[in-house]
Enzyme design. Sequence first.
Site, PDB file in Angstrom:
ATOM      1  N   VAL A   1       0.831  -1.207   0.000  1.00 22.25           N
ATOM      2  CA  VAL A   1       0.000   0.000   0.000  1.00 22.25           C
ATOM      3  C   VAL A   1       0.868   1.260   0.000  1.00 22.25           C
ATOM      4  CG1 VAL A   1      -1.747   1.318   1.273  1.00 22.25           C
ATOM      5  CG2 VAL A   1      -1.932  -1.175   1.120  1.00 22.25           C
TER       6      VAL A   1
ATOM      7  N   LYS B   1      -7.211  -0.416  10.887  1.00 21.93           N
ATOM      8  CA  LYS B   1      -8.499  -0.752  11.502  1.00 21.93           C
ATOM      9  C   LYS B   1      -8.339  -1.287  12.917  1.00 21.93           C
ATOM     10  CE  LYS B   1      -8.344  -5.114   9.053  1.00 21.93           C
ATOM     11  NZ  LYS B   1      -7.347  -4.775   8.041  1.00 21.93           N
TER      12      LYS B   1
ATOM     13  N   GLY C   1      -4.582 -16.003  -3.528  1.00 24.14           N
ATOM     14  CA  GLY C   1      -4.098 -14.835  -2.806  1.00 24.14           C
ATOM     15  C   GLY C   1      -5.192 -14.057  -2.085  1.00 24.14           C
TER      16      GLY C   1
ATOM     17  N   GLU D   1      -4.849 -15.526   3.615  1.00 24.27           N
ATOM     18  CA  GLU D   1      -3.483 -15.687   4.126  1.00 24.27           C
ATOM     19  C   GLU D   1      -3.222 -17.166   4.418  1.00 24.27           C
ATOM     20  OE1 GLU D   1      -1.560 -12.889   5.182  1.00 24.27           O
ATOM     21  OE2 GLU D   1      -3.092 -11.429   4.630  1.00 24.27           O
TER      22      GLU D   1
ATOM     23  N   ASP E   1     -11.064  -9.662  11.775  1.00 27.92           N
ATOM     24  CA  ASP E   1     -10.949  -8.527  10.862  1.00 27.92           C
ATOM     25  C   ASP E   1     -12.292  -7.802  10.743  1.00 27.92           C
ATOM     26  OD1 ASP E   1      -9.534  -7.175   8.385  1.00 27.92           O
ATOM     27  OD2 ASP E   1     -11.463  -7.879   7.635  1.00 27.92           O
TER      28      ASP E   1
ATOM     29  N   LYS F   1     -13.724  -3.811  11.954  1.00 29.60           N
ATOM     30  CA  LYS F   1     -14.432  -2.907  11.055  1.00 29.60           C
ATOM     31  C   LYS F   1     -15.837  -2.602  11.582  1.00 29.60           C
ATOM     32  CE  LYS F   1     -11.763  -4.560   7.095  1.00 29.60           C
ATOM     33  NZ  LYS F   1     -11.673  -5.644   6.085  1.00 29.60           N
TER      34      LYS F   1
ATOM     35  N   GLY G   1      -6.709  -4.721  -1.417  1.00 28.60           N
ATOM     36  CA  GLY G   1      -5.788  -4.579  -2.541  1.00 28.60           C
ATOM     37  C   GLY G   1      -5.015  -3.286  -2.408  1.00 28.60           C
TER      38      GLY G   1
END
Lengths: 431, 431
Positions: free
Chosen positions: B13, B104, B186, B189, B200, B204, B304
Site C-alpha cells: 500500500v 483498523k 491470494g 493468508e 478482521d 471494522k 488490494g
Amino acid sequence: MAMKVALLGCGVVGAEVVRLVNEQSTELSARIGTSLEIGGIAVRRLGRTRGTGLAPELFTTDAMSLVTRPDIDLVVEVIGGIEPARSLILAAVKSGKSVVTANKALLAEDGATIHAAARETGVDVYYEASVAGAIPLLRPLRDSLAGDRVHRVLGIVNGTTNFILDRMDTQGAGFAESLEEAQSLGYAEADPTADVEGFDAAAKAAILARLAFHTQRVTAADVHREGITDVSAGDIASAKAMGCVVKMLAICQRSEAGDSIGVRVHPVMLPREHPLATVNEAYNAVFVEAESAGKLMFYGAGAGGTPTASAILGDLVAVARNRLAATSVGEGGHDTGLPVHEVGQTVTRYHVALDVADRPGVLARVAEVFAGNGVSIKNVRQEGHGEDAQLVLVSHQAPDSALTATVEQLRALDMVRSVASVMRVEAFEGN
Amino acid sequence: MAMKVALLGCGVVGAEVVRLVNEQSTELSARIGTSLEIGGIAVRRLGRTRGTGLAPELFTTDAMSLVTRPDIDLVVEVIGGIEPARSLILAAVKSGKSVVTANKALLAEDGATIHAAARETGVDVYYEASVAGAIPLLRPLRDSLAGDRVHRVLGIVNGTTNFILDRMDTQGAGFAESLEEAQSLGYAEADPTADVEGFDAAAKAAILARLAFHTQRVTAADVHREGITDVSAGDIASAKAMGCVVKMLAICQRSEAGDSIGVRVHPVMLPREHPLATVNEAYNAVFVEAESAGKLMFYGAGAGGTPTASAILGDLVAVARNRLAATSVGEGGHDTGLPVHEVGQTVTRYHVALDVADRPGVLARVAEVFAGNGVSIKNVRQEGHGEDAQLVLVSHQAPDSALTATVEQLRALDMVRSVASVMRVEAFEGN
C-alpha cells in the site's frame, strides 16, 4: 448563537426539511456545534403554514428580501427550475450566504456561474440532493475520489424509467402499460416527458460528468439524449436471449486518449451479472470505474420527499460546520476544461435485430455492410419464421458513428424487411 | 510551498501511495491548492527503495523523529497493528500533524484516544481506507448522513470470507476446499484466522458502529463474533431451499427503544433478493438503513494495494485542504455515549435444522420447546430419510437469548439425534 436558515419553497421536500430540522434539533446542534433555526420561508402564496407548525410570520412571498436579509446565514433552495431560483441563489451567494440546493436543472444549465460566484465570496454551494436523491454520491465523487482518476460513470439516475423497464422485464408488459402502472403508483407524472425522454437523466449526467472529470464545461445541452419510448417488448426479449437486461443509463466516459469526454443518456442492454442489472423498481444506483479504486457502486432511493430531505440535511450540517470554521469548499476552482465530444466519437457496441428474407446470401450481404464500416461482428444468431428470418447481431466495439452508418445502410438493403431493434450494449467484458 | 508528507511503512500500500502522489502530482496540486511532497519514509530496515524511485536519503528507521520533524505537515500510517502505530500517530497528532491511516485494528481498539488527541490539537485523523478499502463509506456515513438517523448497518466487510462463501454457494464446494482455493488465489493468508474467525470484520464493525451511531464507546472487544469455519455444505443447501444465500455480515443495529446498540459479526442467511446477496467474489458492500434516507448500499473492492491507496489519497487531499484552510473535522466531539448491549438482547430470527427420529409426536415436542421460550415459528418443513427425518424450522423474530435457549433445549431432547444447522436469518421482511 443559532444559525438562521432561509427556505425557498415549501412543497413536499421543503416541509420535510423543516420537520427534520425541528425534530432532530438536538442531534444537529451537537454535530454542527451550534443550533439551526428556520429564519424564514419564501412561498408563492401566503395563507398556509403547510403543516410545518411554524409561526405564520415566518412565511413571506418576497424571496429576494429573505435571501439577502443580514441575519440569514444559510439558504436552502427547493423551488426548482431555472428562474427565479438562479437569481435568488446568486443574490444569496453575493450576500455571503452558503446555499444548499436540490436544483438539478439549474446546476446542469449554469452550475459554472454559480460555483464561480460562490468561490468569489468564499461561501459553499452544496447540492447532494440534485442527483440520485438520498444516495451519498456527489461528495464521494468530489472528495473520496479526489486522489483518483475516474474513467467512467454509469448511472441509473431516473427512478421512473427504471420502474417502467423493470416491469417490462419482469412482467413482459409493454411500454404503454408499464408507464400507466408507474403513473397509477405515483412513480410517473401525468406528463412523463421529462422522465421517459431522458431530460431529467441528462441534467443529472451533466452534473456527474462535471464532478467526475473536474470540468466546468458540461451542460445538459451537451448530453446526447435518447428516451425509452421506443423500447419494445421485442427489445427486452432480445436482451434476455443474450443474458442482458435493458436499463436506461446516464454514461459519462473519458475518451481512450483521455483528452475529451462523452456524456450520453439512452437505453442500453447490460449483462445480468452486472451490479446495475440487479437495481429494480424505482431505485437508483451509480457505478463508477476509477483507475485506482476500481469498480464502485452507490445504491439507494433516488427520489421522494424524505430521502431528498435527508440529503439536504447532510449538506446543511456540512455548510454550517464550514461556516463555523470560516472555511468553504470552493468547487470548480480546478477546471481541467476537458471538452465534450460528439456521440459519434463514443466507442460502444450495438445489438441489431433485422427481419430479413430467409434466402441464401443475406448473411453475407449484411456482414459486408458491417465490414464496410470497419465494424466487426461479435455474435450472430438467426431464427427462421416461415419465409422470413430474424437475424440478431452484436458488434464488437466501434465508434458510434460507424455503428449508426452501418444501421442506416442495413435499413436500405432490399433483403432487410425492417430493423426490429437497435440498442447499444454496455459493460460487456472484452472489446 | 509544498506540503510535506511522512509515510510510515512502505509495503504494497505504501509504495502505491508514493507512486500515485508522484504520478498525479499535477492533478493533486490543482485539487488541493498546493503540491504534495514525500518528506520521508519510515521503514523497519534500510537498503531498499522499494521500487518507489525515491532518493535513499528519504528512508529512515527512526519513525518517531520523522513524525515529529518540524517540516512534516501530514503523516500517512500504513504499518498496521497497535504498536508502534499508536505511539507514532499520537506523537504526530501532538506535534500538530494531520494523519491519514488505514489501521483498523488500532482504530477499533483505541479510536477514542486518537480522536480526542486530534481534537485537542485541532488536526485531522482520517481513515477511509480502514474499512472496505476503496469504497467511499466512512465519509458518507459521517457527513452525508449527518442530518439523518441510522437504524442499522449490514456489511460484507471481509473479502476473504465472502469469496469462500460465494464458492461454497456457486460451486457446492466445502469450506476447506474453498479456503484452499482462496489461499491459492491470494485472497486468503496462509494463517486465515483473522479472516475466517471474524476478527478482521469485528474491528471494522466497531468502527462502523462508532460512526453510524456517533458513539465513542465501541471497541472490537464489544463485538459479538462468530466465524465461518462451521458453515457446512448442508447450511448452504438449507439456505438455498429457502431462497437465501449465506453471507458473513457485520451488523450494527440500534435497539428498538433506541437506547443501546448491538454489534455483531457472524454468518447469516440472507434472502437472495437482498442487494447484499448479489455481492460475489471478494467484493465488499455495506448496506445502511436510515430513517430518512431509507436503504443505501455502497459497493466496491474491499482490499488490494491500489484500491486502498486510492482511499488514502482521497483522505490526503481532504486533510491537506483542511490544513490549508486552517480547519479540521474534530470527529467524536459529539458523543451520544450509546452503550453496547449483549448479543442475547439482539432481536433476530433463527434457522434450525434438526435430524430427528421419524415418529409421531416429534413435531409437537419440538414446537413446545419453541413456545416455552416465547419464540414463535414462521416456517416448518419436514423431509423423511428412511427411519429419520430432517425438520427445518425458521422462527419469527425473538431475542437472541430466547433463541439460543431454544436450541440448547432442542439439543437435549431424546428424539433429536443432532442439530444439523443453526444460523441467524436477517433482512426478511415482516417480524
